[in-house]
Design an enzyme around this catalytic site. Structure first.
Site, PDB file in Angstrom:
ATOM      1  N   SER A 568     -29.370 -17.810 -15.089  1.00  0.00           N
ATOM      2  CA  SER A 568     -28.298 -18.246 -14.194  1.00  0.00           C
ATOM      3  C   SER A 568     -27.866 -19.512 -14.957  1.00  0.00           C
ATOM      4  O   SER A 568     -27.442 -19.554 -16.038  1.00  0.00           O
ATOM      5  CB  SER A 568     -28.490 -18.525 -12.899  1.00  0.00           C
ATOM      6  N   ASP A 653     -23.626  -8.423 -10.264  1.00  0.00           N
ATOM      7  CA  ASP A 653     -24.002  -9.740  -9.754  1.00  0.00           C
ATOM      8  C   ASP A 653     -22.852 -10.438  -9.274  1.00  0.00           C
ATOM      9  O   ASP A 653     -21.615 -10.495 -10.045  1.00  0.00           O
ATOM     10  CB  ASP A 653     -24.534 -10.410 -11.250  1.00  0.00           C
ATOM     11  N   HIS A 688     -27.758 -10.282  -9.053  1.00  0.00           N
ATOM     12  CA  HIS A 688     -28.144 -11.497  -9.545  1.00  0.00           C
ATOM     13  C   HIS A 688     -29.671 -11.749  -9.661  1.00  0.00           C
ATOM     14  O   HIS A 688     -30.477 -12.200 -10.430  1.00  0.00           O
ATOM     15  CB  HIS A 688     -27.438 -12.688  -8.878  1.00  0.00           C
TER      16      HIS A 688
END
Length: 716
Positions: A568, A653, A688
Site C-alpha cells: 500500500s 481493491d 486490498h
C-alpha cells in the site's frame, strides 16, 4: 488476448545473474516473453506541465465496469506470465504453504470476554477457513450459543468478511456487517438471538459496524458514498420501519474527513467522530434518547485534533492543542466547550499519548517512548500511576478487548519478534497479571533458538532511525546472509515488532527479517509522523535507504542479498527507493502499491482520494504537485537497471486501485535496462487485504517467499 500483446511461449530456460553486481547468485528463469501492454496516448496538463501517460487506459475497468475486457485480458496475461516464470517453484510453494499452515492450531478458541452478563468468544474448527462467534450466559460452564457460524455463511463465496458484531443492550439482537466483494463496503444485517432468525431489515453500503441506542431498536451507522466509498453520512435506523425510519442525523461536508459513530463504554453516550489528518470534531447524544439531536462537543479547530472519553462524572479529552505529543484534559459533563477544559495529564516532549481506556475507578493510558509502546495505569480515586513492565528490547503491547466499565481488570496483548501473541489479564489494584493465552505454534517453537535486536541507523540529516530485527541463533554476521527489510512510513501508523509464525519459514532458511521504523510512522512521537508526510515525504524514502546502507555496513547482509518489502503506502516506499537507489536491492516485493501518486490524487472519483490531501497534498496546488511529482514512482522511472520485482494487487481493491501497479509494471518493462525480472500478479477475486480465509492468504505468502528463495538459490 489483445493483438498488441505478445503471446507467451516457453522456449527453454535462461540463466542470468540477479544483477550486474558482483554476485554468486545465479538464477534460472524460463525463457518466456513478458506481456507488452498497448500504448494509448493520454495527456495530463496541469500547472502548464504536460505529461504523456501511455497506460492511462488501464483504469477502464474501474471507470467502465466489467465491460472492459481489454483490461481483464491484460491482467490475466500478466498472471499467466508470473505463473510460467515461477513454475519451477510450485513444489516449493506447496511445501511452504503446508509448512506455514501446519504451525496454525486449527481447532482453537479465543479468550472469552465478559459483557452484560455473557461471555463472548470465537472458535475455529479443524479444516475450516473461518470461525464461529459464540457466547455463554453467566458462566463458562453454561451451554454454548453459536451466534454466527461464519464457516457456514461463507459457503460458496470466493471472498467473505463478517465483522462489526454488536449486541443490543437487552442481549436479544445482534447486528453485523458482511462484505462479499472485498471493497470494504458492507451490508448490515440483524439477527434475533432468541429465535435464530434474521430480521427483514438490511442496510447496504455501510462501513459494517452499527451502534445500538439503549431502546434496543435504534441503530446508528456510517453510510458510504457508492462511487468514492467515502464515509459521508451518519444515519439512524429504527428496526422494522423500512426506508421511512432510515434518516440522516449527520452529514460531513469536508471531504477530507473520515467519520464514524460509537458508544461510550459506560453506555450513556452515542458519539459521532469526524476527523482528518489535522483537525477533528465530536458530537454527542444521550443513548437513552436516540431521536434527540446530536450536540457539538467542541467545534473543530484549525490544526487541532481531539477525541473524547466518557467517565461517569466527567469527560476526558485527548488533544494536541498546544501539545505536539498530545495531552489529556478534563471537563464537566454539561460544559464541554474548550473554555471549560482543564489539564488532567500534561504534555511531555518525550512521550506520545496515543489512547485512553476508561474504567469506573481507573484509566489505562497507551503511550510511546523511545519508539516503544508502554501502558500506564492511573487511579481515578487518588491520581496515583504506575507502568507495566515487560523486559524485552523490542516488543509491542496494547490494550485488548476491554468492554466492561465497572471492573478493576484490564486485558492487554503482548508480542515481540520472538514472543508469540499473548493475552494477559492485569488486576489494576493488586498489580497481578495472569497469562490467559499464548499463541500456540503447532509442531513446537523454542524462543531460545531466535535472537531479536534493536538498532539505530543514522540518516543523512543525522536523525537516528530505529530498526527491529530477528534471526535464528548462529546467524553469521559476514555480509553474505539474505535479509528482508520491511517498511511502511505513512499515516502515522507505527510498524511495531510482532510475532508471525509464518516468518519462521524465512528465518529457518537463513534470512534475517528487519523492520525499518522510518519517519512517516509515529514510532518516535508525533513529530516523527509530521517529518515524513506532505512536503517532508522524501524523508521516509531516504530513511529506508539509510537503514539498508547501515545494515550492509554492519555486515548483516550485502546488496547481493538484500531484499525489501512493503504494501500500500509501503508499496509507494518500494517504488521510490528502487528509483532512488536501485543498486541496493537484489529483489523487491511491492504489495498493492500506491505508485501513481499524482494521477490518483488528481482524480476525486477514486475512493479515498480527498481523504488523503492532508497526507500527500492536493496536486491542484502547484507546489504540492511539483513535490509529489518529484517522488511518485510512476513519474520517475529511468532507463537503468532495477532489482528483480514481484508486484501484487487485487482487482477489487478499494484503497489502491489495481491500475496503479498495472501501469507501473507496464512502464517499468518498457523503460528499464538489464535482465532482472518484473513479475505481476492480480488476485481477480480479492481486494486490498487479500484472501479472507485464515489459510488462503498463506498461498500469497508462499509465493513471496518462493520469489525470495529463488533469487537466493534456496530450493527447498
Amino acid at each position: 488476448m489483445h493483438k498488441n500483446w505478445n503471446y507467451m511461449i516457453i522456449i527453454g530456460a535462461m540463466t542470468i545473474a540477479c544483477s550486474d553486481k558482483t554476485t554468486t547468485n545465479m538464477v534460472t528463469w524460463p525463457d518466456v516473453t513478458a506481456p507488452v501492454a498497448e500504448k494509448k496516448v493520454h495527456e495530463r496538463i496541469i500547472h502548464n506541465d504536460t505529461i504523456v501517460d501511455n497506460y492511462y487506459w488501464m483504469n477502464d475497468y474501474f471507470k467502465k465496469g466489467r465491460d472492459s475486457a481489454e483490461v481483464i485480458a491484460y491482467l490475466e496475461a500478466e498472471n499467466s506470465y508470473t505463473a510460467a516464470m515461477m513454475k519451477d517453484t510450485e513444489k516449493l510453494q506447496e511445501t511452504l504453504f503446508h509448512e506455514m499452515k501446519g504451525r496454525i492450531k486449527e481447532k482453537d478458541e479465543s479468550v472469552p470476554y465478559f459483557k452484560n452478563g455473557y461471555y463472548y468468544y470465537s472458535r475455529t474448527d479443524e479444516g475450516k477457513q473461518y470461525y464461529k462467534f459464540c457466547r455463554k450466559k453467566g458462566s463458562l460452564d453454561a451451554p454454548e450459543e453459536v451466534l454466527l457460524d461464519v464457516d457456514d455463511m461463507a459457503e460458496g463465496y470466493a471472498y467473505y468478511a463478517a465483522g462489526g458484531f454488536s449486541i443490543s443492550p437487552d442481549n436479544k439482537l445482534l447486528s453485523f456487517g458482511v462484505d462479499t466483494v472485498s471493497r470494504r463496503e458492507y451490508t448490515i444485517y440483524v439477527k434475533n438471538l432468541e429465535t435464530g432468525a434474521l430480521l427483514p431489515d438490511k442496510i447496504d453500503r455501510t462501513t459494517g459496524g452499527a451502534t445500538w441506542a439503549n431502546d434496543n431498536k435504534t441503530l446508528f451507522y456510517t453510510a458510504k458514498n457508492p462511487v468514492t466509498l467515502l464515509s459521508e453520512k451518519i444515519r439512524r435506523y429504527t428496526l422494522g420501519s423500512g426506508s421511512a425510519g432510515d434518516v440522516v442525523v449527520y452529514e460531513e461536508k469536508d471531504n477530507t474527513n473520515y467519520i464514524g459513530v460509537g458508544k461510550s463504554k459506560n453506555g450513556k453516550h452515542i458519539m459521532i467522530y469526524s476527523g482528518g489528518t489535522l483537525s477533528s470534531e465530536v458530537r454527542t447524544l444521550d443513548a437513552d434518547n436516540p431521536n434527540d439531536t446530536f450536540e457539538v462537543f467542541q467545534p473543530r479547530m484549525k490544526e487541532v485534533l481531539y477525541s473524547v472519553t466518557a467517565l461517569n462524572d466527567k469527560f476526558l479529552i485527548l488533544t494536541n492543542d498546544g501539545a505536539k505529543n498530545f495531552k489529556v484534559m478534563e471537563c464537566p459533563l454539561d460544559r464541554t466547550a474548550k473554555e471549560h477544559w482543564k489539564e488532567f495529564i500534561p504534555h511531555r516532549e518525550d512521550v506520545l499519548v496515543s489512547d485512553i481506556d476508561e474504567f469506573k475507578d481507573y484509566i489505562v493510558i497507551s503511550e510511546r517512548k523511545n519508539g516503544l509502546t508502554q501502558m500506564a495505569v492511573r487511579s481515578l480515586k487518588d491520581g496515583s500511576q504506575h507502568y507495566l513492565d515487560f523486559g524485552e528490547a523490542a516488543y509491542t503491547v496494547y490494550p485488548s478487548t476491554n468492554v466492561e466499565y465497572d471492573t478493576d481488570m484490564v486485558r492487554y496483548g503482548y508480542t515481540s519478534l520472538v514472543t508469540p501473541s499473548s493475552t494477559y489479564d492485569y488486576h489494576m489494584n493488586t498489580k497481578e497479571k495472569t497469562l490467559r493465552k499464548q499463541q500456540e505454534v503447532v509442531g513446537g517453537y523454542d524462543v531460545e533458538n531466535y535472537v531479536t535486536e534493536r538498532l539505530f541507523a543514522t540518516a543523512a540529516d543525522g536523525t537516528q532511525v530505529p530498526i527491529s530485527l530477528v534471526y535464528k541463533k548462529g546467524f553469521p554476521k559476514n555480509g553474505k546472509s539474505p535479509l528482508l527489510l520491511y517498511g511502511y512510513g505513512s499515516y502515522g501508523m507505527s510498524m511495531d515488532p510482532t510475532f508471525n509464525s509464518s516468518r519462521l519459514s524465512l528465518l529457518d532458511r537463513g534470512f534475517v527479517y528487519a523492520i525499518a521504523h522510518i519517519r512517516g510512522g509515529e514510532e518516535m512521537g508525533r513529530q516523527w509522523y509530521e517529518d515524513g508526510k506532505m512536503m517532508n515525504k522524501q524523508n521516509t524514502f531516504r530513511d529506508f535507504i539509510d537503514c539498508a546502507k547501515y545494515l550492509i555496513s554492519e555486515r548483516y547482509t550485502s546488496s547481493d542479498h538484500l531484499y525489501a518489502q512493503g504494501g500500500s503506502a509501503g508499496g509507494l516506499l518500494m517504488g521510490a527507493v528502487i528509483n532512488m537507489a536501485p543498486e541496493l536491492w537484489n529483489g523487491v516485493i511491492a504489495q498493492v502499491p500506491f505508485v501513481d501518486v499524482v494521477n490518483t490524487m488528481l482524480d476525486e472519483t477514486i475512493p479515498l482520494t480527498t481523504n488523503e490531501y492532508d497526507e500527500w497534498g492536493n496536486p491542484n496546488d502547484k507546489a504540492a504537485y511539483e513535490y509529489m511529482k518529484s517522488y511518485s514512482p510512476y513519474e520517475n522511472m529511468e532507463a537503468k537497471e532495477y532489482p528483480n520485482l514481484l508486484v501484487t494487487t487485487g482487482l477489487h481493491d478499494s484503497q489502491v486501485q489495481y491500475f496503479e501497479p498495472a501501469k507501473w509494471v507496464a512502464k517499468l518493462r518498457e523503460i528499464k535496462k538489464g535482465n532482472q525480472v518484473v513479475l505481476f500478479k492480480t488476485d481477480m477475486e480479492y481486494g486490498h487485504g487479500g484472501a479472507s480465509g485464515r489459510f488462503d492468504y498463506l498461498k500469497d505468502v508462499a509465493l513471496n517467499y518462493a520469489f525470495l528463495f529463488k533469487l537466493e538459490g534456496i530450493r527447498e
